[in-house]
Write an enzyme that holds these catalytic residues in place. Structure first.
Site, PDB file in Angstrom:
ATOM      1  N   ARG A  48       0.836  -1.202   0.000  1.00  0.00           N
ATOM      2  CA  ARG A  48       0.000   0.000   0.000  1.00  0.00           C
ATOM      3  C   ARG A  48       0.870   1.250   0.000  1.00  0.00           C
ATOM      4  NH1 ARG A  48      -1.876   2.186   4.581  1.00  0.00           N
ATOM      5  NH2 ARG A  48      -2.029   0.156   5.603  1.00  0.00           N
ATOM      6  N   LYS A 197      -8.084   5.770 -19.518  1.00  0.00           N
ATOM      7  CA  LYS A 197      -8.350   6.218 -20.875  1.00  0.00           C
ATOM      8  C   LYS A 197      -7.101   6.081 -21.757  1.00  0.00           C
ATOM      9  CE  LYS A 197     -12.384   7.430 -19.115  1.00  0.00           C
ATOM     10  NZ  LYS A 197     -12.218   7.483 -17.666  1.00  0.00           N
TER      11      LYS A 197
END
Length: 382
Positions: A48, A197
């Site tokens: 993390r 994207k």
């Protein structure tokens, strides 16, 4: 390095243990320690906080945006949320009036009870924008080009104002990508990407990114990311990094196809308006020429002369090469109805106010043969 070399080599190193050209996918949650508090590698204790595959991606992100630090998140909205956690009750944020629906939803619904005040304004109305600045203004948030109306904002001009008032300036660079536009070089402090994207480029990953110019701000945002946990996993990091290595090639073709689709639509008898910054009649074409390099992107929106929502829906239902789906920036061409899909979370009156009509269609032109794309559009109109 120049850009085309940077996307392949920028910030990258061969794996020191094996010589692997591509960074391995370190599919591990934790790392061994020699003694309590003494990890074998001081950079890696728990994934993390840091993971070698994610670090490789973050180094690449910083390189292609000319920043000092990149951070990779589990989505673009997670990246945006991390930045917003820098602010507190009483702070004010000025945002562009035409925003991605998810960003608008976060600003107006998730943070509505936090005490942060949001102002939405046309960033080309500099006088109106400046009138909203006061001692509580902490952030200016801009998309350029915007989703879905392809509005532009002059990054350099806005940066002069934010610097004079010591306000943080963030730019959503998802539509343009660093191949076309580098906000940090133009004066912005933070760049955000929905890496889902164009950076990923293959519609196979959800990811987000923040890239900053100031090292101290980068450390602050990394702590906020570590403390709240919206990090990108190693396999997803690998996929985005792989996508970045062909970013220049793909976006070049996206731009070529986008320009031809925009020209085709501009000359079609069923079309009323075409929104594409590369068209000479686009209201912000001069800004686009000034701050977008190498092309004007692959995103094109348009409306129908009939003004009918039913015509837009029928058109979308009849597409065969363009895929009717949310998202954008993949190698395949996608089509979207903003009012019913990506921007449905924006209230109808607000959509109409900024120009998102019910007959508006947004196209993400892919990298297919342009003849097939134009033929598909023509048959769908018929």
């Amino acid at each position: 390095m120049k850009f085309n070399t940077k996307v392949i080599h920028g910030g990258q190193h061969h794996d020191p243990s094996t010589g692997a050209v591509m960074p391995p996918v370190y599919q591990t949650s934790t790392f061994v320690q020699n003694s309590p508090g003494q990890p074998v590698n001081p950079d890696y204790e728990y994934s993390r906080a840091a993971n070698p595959t994610r670090s490789a991606l973050e180094n690449a992100l910083a390189s292609i945006e000319n920043g000092t630090r990149g951070l990779a998140f589990s989505s673009g909205l997670a990246a945006t949320d991390c930045l917003l956690r820098s602010f507190k009750a009483g702070d004010e944020i000025i945002a562009m009036d035409d925003l991605y629906g998810g960003t608008y939803r976060m600003f107006t619904r998730i943070y509505k009870d936090s005490g942060i005040k949001f102002h939405f304004v046309d960033m080309n109305d500099i006088e109106k924008f400046q009138s909203l600045i006061n001692e509580n203004t902490k952030l200016v948030w801009v998309e350029t080009p915007t989703n879905p109306l392809m509005k532009l904002a002059d990054i350099q001009e806005i940066a002069k104002i934010t610097k004079a008032h010591k306000i943080l300036f963030a730019v959503d660079n998802t539509f343009a990508t660093p191949y076309l536009q580098k906000p940090l070089d133009l004066g912005a402090d933070v760049v955000m990407h929905s890496a889902t994207k164009y950076l990923g480029g293959h519609s196979d990953v959800i990811a987000g990114a923040l890239i900053v110019k100031d090292e101290e701000l980068g450390n602050q945002l990394h702590f906020q990311q570590f403390a709240t946990g919206a990090t990108l996993g190693p396999m997803d990091s690998f996929l985005v990094l792989r996508g970045i290595k062909t970013l220049h090639l793909r976006v070049q073709r996206h731009c070529e196809n986008g320009a031809k689709v925009a020209e085709f639509l501009s000359n079609h008898s069923a079309v009323a308006k075409v929104f594409y910054p590369g068209l000479p009649n686009h209201p912000f074409h001069e800004i686009a020429k000034k701050q977008m390099q190498n092309g004007f992107g692959g995103m094109v929106s348009f409306t129908f002369k009939s003004g009918l929502k039913a015509d837009a829906i029928k058109f979308l239902e009849n597409l065969k090469v363009f895929t009717l789906a949310e998202s954008l920036g993949g190698v395949e061409s996608l089509a979207n109805h903003p009012a019913l899909m990506t921007h449905a979370s924006i209230p109808e009156d607000k959509r109409k106010e900024i120009g998102i009509s019910d007959d508006l269609v947004r196209l993400s032109t892919g990298v297919e043969d342009i003849e097939d794309l134009l033929a598909d559009l023509e048959q769908a109109f018929k």
